[in-house]
Design a protein around this motif. Structure first.
Motif, mmCIF file in Angstrom:
data_model
loop_
_atom_site.group_PDB
_atom_site.id
_atom_site.type_symbol
_atom_site.label_atom_id
_atom_site.label_comp_id
_atom_site.label_asym_id
_atom_site.label_seq_id
_atom_site.Cartn_x
_atom_site.Cartn_y
_atom_site.Cartn_z
ATOM 1 N N ASP A 308 0.767 -1.182 -0.112
ATOM 2 C CA ASP A 308 0.003 0.002 0.075
ATOM 3 C C ASP A 308 0.921 1.174 0.232
ATOM 4 O O ASP A 308 0.426 2.239 -0.454
ATOM 5 C CB ASP A 308 -1.012 0.062 1.143
ATOM 6 C CG ASP A 308 -2.100 1.009 1.087
ATOM 7 O OD1 ASP A 308 -2.422 1.370 0.183
ATOM 8 O OD2 ASP A 308 -1.832 1.788 2.260
ATOM 9 N N ALA A 309 2.152 1.099 0.490
ATOM 10 C CA ALA A 309 3.072 2.209 0.565
ATOM 11 C C ALA A 309 3.910 2.468 -0.706
ATOM 12 O O ALA A 309 4.533 3.395 -0.869
ATOM 13 C CB ALA A 309 3.819 2.048 1.895
ATOM 14 N N GLY A 310 3.745 1.578 -1.526
ATOM 15 C CA GLY A 310 4.348 1.566 -2.626
ATOM 16 C C GLY A 310 5.827 1.162 -2.572
ATOM 17 O O GLY A 310 6.661 1.158 -3.595
ATOM 18 N N ILE A 404 4.336 6.142 -4.490
ATOM 19 C CA ILE A 404 4.194 6.291 -2.965
ATOM 20 C C ILE A 404 3.113 7.250 -2.540
ATOM 21 O O ILE A 404 2.552 8.044 -3.551
ATOM 22 C CB ILE A 404 5.523 6.612 -2.271
ATOM 23 C CG1 ILE A 404 6.021 8.062 -2.946
ATOM 24 C CG2 ILE A 404 6.830 5.400 -2.560
ATOM 25 C CD1 ILE A 404 7.329 8.530 -2.173
ATOM 26 N N SER A 405 3.002 7.224 -1.286
ATOM 27 C CA SER A 405 1.874 8.236 -0.858
ATOM 28 C C SER A 405 2.127 9.665 -1.104
ATOM 29 O O SER A 405 3.372 10.183 -0.930
ATOM 30 C CB SER A 405 1.445 7.768 0.552
ATOM 31 O OG SER A 405 0.884 9.032 1.332
ATOM 32 N N PRO A 409 7.706 11.577 1.876
ATOM 33 C CA PRO A 409 8.982 12.516 1.357
ATOM 34 C C PRO A 409 9.221 11.834 0.158
ATOM 35 O O PRO A 409 9.309 10.623 -0.140
ATOM 36 C CB PRO A 409 9.959 12.263 2.431
ATOM 37 C CG PRO A 409 9.720 11.044 2.843
ATOM 38 C CD PRO A 409 8.326 10.846 3.073
ATOM 39 N N ARG A 410 9.437 12.603 -0.956
ATOM 40 C CA ARG A 410 9.903 12.375 -2.182
ATOM 41 C C ARG A 410 11.598 12.529 -2.155
ATOM 42 O O ARG A 410 12.003 13.396 -1.828
ATOM 43 C CB ARG A 410 9.523 13.299 -3.285
ATOM 44 C CG ARG A 410 8.044 13.468 -3.373
ATOM 45 C CD ARG A 410 7.322 12.123 -3.973
ATOM 46 N NE ARG A 410 6.102 11.921 -3.738
ATOM 47 C CZ ARG A 410 5.124 11.100 -4.781
ATOM 48 N NH1 ARG A 410 5.775 10.807 -5.802
ATOM 49 N NH2 ARG A 410 3.706 11.113 -4.395
ATOM 50 N N ILE A 411 12.235 11.385 -2.599
ATOM 51 C CA ILE A 411 13.446 11.305 -2.755
ATOM 52 C C ILE A 411 14.005 11.468 -4.139
ATOM 53 O O ILE A 411 13.604 10.406 -4.799
ATOM 54 C CB ILE A 411 14.220 10.157 -1.771
ATOM 55 C CG1 ILE A 411 13.779 10.270 -0.490
ATOM 56 C CG2 ILE A 411 15.663 9.914 -2.043
ATOM 57 C CD1 ILE A 411 14.209 9.127 0.526
#
Length: 606
Positions: A308-310, A404-405, A409-411
């Protein structure tokens, strides 16, 4: 090839890591992790380990004999034979009915009431003094009777205390995304056992640091398991993690870890692509209700929560707890056991894995000896139950979400020249802290020049990336840059450039008209656009503000042509190149360039 007591190096590449404890006659405990190994290999490994256990036991016995120490005798406590008969006469019928109640809490309350009434009945029969002396015997006899009735019922009817068949799995209910702000979540319910599991994504700063015997270790994936007292209807003080929390959490973590390809411990299949996933992953399981197999519910909920979190988990993972009841030659193997079946049975065998094979396991036995046939049957029955549970899970969420949600945070990852890492960090970390403060992003730099930028949105990450690229960019002739005036001299102004560099704007390159004083055009702190017109052999950078203004449309080119020789501050030859109609690098004539260079060099710039 199976190896006993392998070295640390061999364990890193091993498909099976198993710890076995036992006696001369039987295996008592098994725990370990595997990389989707088949059930047949597991049985072979257990027999292989037990052979070496016998050798160790023989060595211990030899040591005891040489030391001349006799084995400590053990005499079990004696029970008055009248007590078990009286307890059975008083409680047997009602207790048999109570053990058939399917709801756990109702069943426990009913059994507790029967135990209390039995004690009161025998108190009246024995009298106060005798009843007090026999009170421990009455309690023990009642527990023995409960165990005998439950086990006899399963052996005779092949029906369990909650009405299920031996291999039947309790009803399963699954929801994903139940916590909207969490990066990933799942609510997994199996009968009266329920786990709420959440996944959180973080950066490398969130890694778990462990002080191991082999040195410091940093873990990018870890799982925490919480078992609050109210999950089993109790009220007590909640302290730190106990034996259950640590053990069950570690078992669930081991079950999921082999399927995470972004971890260093992952062993890929031949030709398998490894995804770039620079996140630290934390999974937390909160047990909301428990009637057996809560650790296996954590495995199932953890797998769903990760998807679910990708998180790019290779395949779904499920877990099931197996039980055993053995009376003489009669053996019954139970799938998805209840808490009472664990307590009153002879084995608790937790098996986790994918459709391909086993990833984690834990075995505790209470009897002497499990034959190979029984172990093979138990593992095959566990495999069938695991596949059934995986089918239920796949019907809800069969693979990781493609992204991702939005709350995670986007990395983003970029690569820079390792020699320029110090420029991005700056003295005492000044530069990198400035970028983080300005953008709100988190920046982490590895020794090979890999830079991870984590931000809550793409705009902040892009801003941080742009600032980093500007710092490490090589200044090129003919390119324009935006900088800040840092120093003033009588012959011009110095302007900051990407990468912490500076360039000189000669006074003749400040404006289209003649400039008497540098401060007539710029002052320290002014932001200006400049064009690189020359990088000399010594690496010194010459800039032109006026040429940048022309290209940006701020200055009419006709002003340059009409200014004549006024732009060079009165120097002979003007500032123009008559052959090309344009300006030579530096803007002044060739006869004045050496003086200008001496002025720059004599003030200690380099």
């Amino acid at each position: 090839v199976l190896v006993v007591n392998p070295t640390m190096d061999k364990m890193d590449q091993s498909a099976l890591d198993i710890v076995v404890a036992g006696t001369r006659d039987a295996i008592c405990m098994v725990e370990g992790q595997a990389r989707e190994v088949p059930e047949a290999l597991m049985v072979e490994a257990l027999e292989f380990a037990h052979g070496y256990i016998r050798l160790i036991v023989e060595a211990i016995d030899a040591l005891r004999e040489r030391a001349g120490v006799d084995k400590m005798p053990f005499t079990p406590p004696e029970m008055d034979p009248e007590v078990p008969a009286d307890v059975a006469e008083t409680a047997s019928a009602r207790l048999s009915e109570a053990l058939g109640i399917r709801e756990k809490q109702v069943r426990l309350e009913t059994i507790e009431a029967i135990a209390k009434e039995t004690a009161e009945t025998l108190l009246a029969r024995y009298g106060q003094e005798l009843a007090e002396r026999r009170a421990p015997m009455i309690a023990a006899a009642f527990d023995d009777l409960k165990k005998q009735l439950m086990r006899r019922s399963v052996i005779e009817t092949n029906i369990r205390m909650d009405g299920r068949r031996l291999d039947e799995i309790r009803p399963i209910s699954i929801e994903v995304g139940v916590l909207p702000r969490a990066h990933g979540s799942a609510l997994f319910t199996r009968g009266e056992t329920q786990a709420l599991v959440a996944t959180t994504l973080g950066t490398s700063r969130d890694e778990m640091r462990l002080d191991e015997l082999t040195g410091d270790e940093f873990r990018r994936f870890f799982l925490h398991y919480n078992f609050p007292p109210w999950s089993v209807g109790e009220v007590r003080r909640i302290a730190g993690p106990g034996r259950r929390e640590v053990g069950h959490g570690k078992l669930a973590e081991r079950a999921l870890e082999p399927l995470l390809p972004f971890l260093e411990t992952y062993i890929p299949d031949e030709g398998e692509d490894i995804p770039d996933f620079p996140y630290t992953v934390r999974v937390v399981s909160e047990i909301c209700e428990s009637n057996g197999s809560s650790s296996m519910a954590t495995v199932c909920g953890g797998s769903l929560s990760l998807m679910d979190a990708g998180v790019p988990i290779r395949r779904p993972v499920a877990g099931i707890a197996m039980g055993l009841i053995k009376e003489g030659d009669e053996v019954r193997i139970l799938s998805d056991i209840l808490g009472d079946e664990d307590h009153l049975g002879d084995m608790d065998f937790k098996v986790c894995g994918t459709a391909r094979g086993i990833t984690a396991f834990q075995l505790d036995t209470k009897i002497k000896g499990l034959s190979r046939e029984v172990m093979e049957r138990a593992l095959e029955q566990a495999r069938a139950g695991r596949l059934y549970i995986l089918e239920k899970m796949n019907a809800v969420l069969a693979s990781p979400r493609p992204d991702i949600s939005p709350y995670a945070p986007r990395i983003y990852t970029i690569h820079i020249d390792p020699d320029k890492i110090r420029e991005v960090i700056g003295p005492g970390g000044k530069v990198i802290r400035g970028i983080q403060d300005a953008t709100g992003a988190e920046i982490e730099i590895e020794d090979d020049g890999t830079v991870h930028i984590a931000a809550v949105n793409k705009e902040d990450a892009d801003a941080a990336i742009a600032m980093i690229r500007e710092i490490v960019a090589d200044v090129e002739v003919g390119q324009m840059y935006h900088g800040t005036i840092t120093r003033l001299m009588n012959f011009g102004a110095f302007c900051s450039l990407p990468g912490g560099k500076e360039g000189l704007i000669h006074i003749s390159e400040l404006a289209p008209q003649r400039v008497r004083e540098v401060t007539d055009v710029v002052n320290i702190g002014d932001e200006v656009d400049v064009k690189v017109i020359e990088i000399d052999k010594m690496g010194r950078i010459n800039l032109s503000k006026v040429q940048a203004d022309v290209e940006l449309g701020r200055v009419n080119p006709d002003q340059l042509r009409n200014s004549g020789g006024q732009r060079d501050g009165g120097r002979s030859g003007g500032g123009r190149d008559d052959r090309g109609g344009g300006f030579r690098p530096g803007g002044g004539d060739r006869n004045r360039r050496p003086d200008r260079d001496r002025d720059r060099g004599g003030r200690g710039r380099r």
